[in-house]
Design a protein around this motif. Structure first.
Motif, PDB file in Angstrom:
ATOM      1  N   ARG A 142       0.834  -1.202   0.000  1.00  0.00           N
ATOM      2  CA  ARG A 142       0.000   0.000   0.000  1.00  0.00           C
ATOM      3  C   ARG A 142       0.873   1.259   0.000  1.00  0.00           C
ATOM      4  N   LYS A 143       1.944   1.239   0.778  1.00  0.00           N
ATOM      5  CA  LYS A 143       2.847   2.392   0.824  1.00  0.00           C
ATOM      6  C   LYS A 143       3.538   2.601  -0.530  1.00  0.00           C
ATOM      7  N   VAL A 144       3.896   1.503  -1.178  1.00  0.00           N
ATOM      8  CA  VAL A 144       4.524   1.601  -2.498  1.00  0.00           C
ATOM      9  C   VAL A 144       3.551   2.219  -3.488  1.00  0.00           C
ATOM     10  N   LYS A 145       2.322   1.726  -3.469  1.00  0.00           N
ATOM     11  CA  LYS A 145       1.295   2.227  -4.389  1.00  0.00           C
ATOM     12  C   LYS A 145       1.039   3.722  -4.178  1.00  0.00           C
ATOM     13  N   GLU A 146       1.045   4.136  -2.922  1.00  0.00           N
ATOM     14  CA  GLU A 146       0.774   5.540  -2.594  1.00  0.00           C
ATOM     15  C   GLU A 146       2.035   6.399  -2.606  1.00  0.00           C
ATOM     16  N   LYS A 147       3.162   5.785  -3.065  1.00  0.00           N
ATOM     17  CA  LYS A 147       4.461   6.473  -3.169  1.00  0.00           C
ATOM     18  C   LYS A 147       4.926   7.044  -1.818  1.00  0.00           C
ATOM     19  N   GLN A 148       4.653   6.289  -0.754  1.00  0.00           N
ATOM     20  CA  GLN A 148       5.072   6.702   0.586  1.00  0.00           C
ATOM     21  C   GLN A 148       6.114   5.749   1.175  1.00  0.00           C
ATOM     22  N   PHE A 149       6.510   4.762   0.376  1.00  0.00           N
ATOM     23  CA  PHE A 149       7.437   3.749   0.888  1.00  0.00           C
ATOM     24  C   PHE A 149       8.865   4.279   0.950  1.00  0.00           C
ATOM     25  N   LYS A 150       9.549   4.007   2.068  1.00  0.00           N
ATOM     26  CA  LYS A 150      10.946   4.377   2.232  1.00  0.00           C
ATOM     27  C   LYS A 150      11.775   3.097   2.347  1.00  0.00           C
ATOM     28  N   SER A 151      12.856   3.032   1.596  1.00  0.00           N
ATOM     29  CA  SER A 151      13.716   1.854   1.613  1.00  0.00           C
ATOM     30  C   SER A 151      14.620   1.916   2.855  1.00  0.00           C
TER      31      SER A 151
END
Length: 203
Positions: A142-151
């Motif tokens: 979900r975070k990836v889809k919403e461009k909120q994911f941090k590596s």
């Protein structure tokens, strides 16, 4: 996944109920991520009874059921009345050993780990420390889809609702009210970030 959060609470329950003063842990191989869960379990137990004994045995195999049973029987023979495992596919062997000891008249219990294993041996498994891996990956997706994911490293546990204690309804009544109250209180503190569970720092 910080399974240690659940392990600490299970250690409190075990120490609060133990009559022998000895608890046992069964693991597959001596690696930090497994040692950390046993450390948390032992520290939880010692928070209730400072002098309680916690013995750890290793099967040196990730799926040997017979070896897990054999090692568990050794712990039970030495007086352990609660067994916590993080033995991967060897878990059924742990539960078989505790069942056999119980059939001999001993008051012994086991705990499940990583999943709700209560149904695997509901006459001896008091509770399980559960991880919700699918929910964790869904959260990441979900975070990836919403461009909120941090590596970056993420440590997931009770505060995120991804680790919890699942009690065996069949045996839940065996837990004294004072022991359950402490377990619930500790779990709540962990969820709120008010208590840091001791763990082995992974490198």
């Amino acid at each position: 996944f910080l399974l240690e959060y659940g392990c600490y609470v299970l250690g409190q329950i075990a120490a609060g109920m133990s009559k022998s003063g000895m608890l046992g842990c069964v693991g597959p191989q001596k690696i930090p991520v497994i040692e950390s869960t046993f450390h948390a379990f032992a520290e939880g137990a010692r928070s209730v009874k400072k002098d309680i004994k916690v013995e750890i045995v290793w099967t040196n195999d990730w799926s040997d059921v017979a070896r897990a049973k054999e090692r568990t029987l050794i712990l039970l023979g030495q007086g352990a009345d609660f067994i916590f495992h993080n033995a991967n596919d060897g878990a059924p062997g742990v539960f078989q050993a505790v069942r056999e000891k119980k059939k001999q008249g001993a008051e012994v219990y086991a705990f499940g780990s990583n999943a709700d294993q209560n149904a695997m041996a509901d006459e001896v498994i008091l509770a399980s420390a559960v991880l919700d891996i699918p929910a964790a990956f869904l959260s990441v997706a979900r975070k990836v889809k919403e461009k909120q994911f941090k590596s970056e490293p993420q440590f997931l546990g009770m505060p995120q609702g991804l680790v919890w204690i699942e009690y065996n309804k069949k045996l839940e009544g065996k837990i004294p009210a004072s022991v359950r109250a402490l377990a619930d209180e500790t779990a709540e503190k962990i969820k709120k970030g008010e208590f840091k569970v001791p763990r082995v720092e992974l490198k």
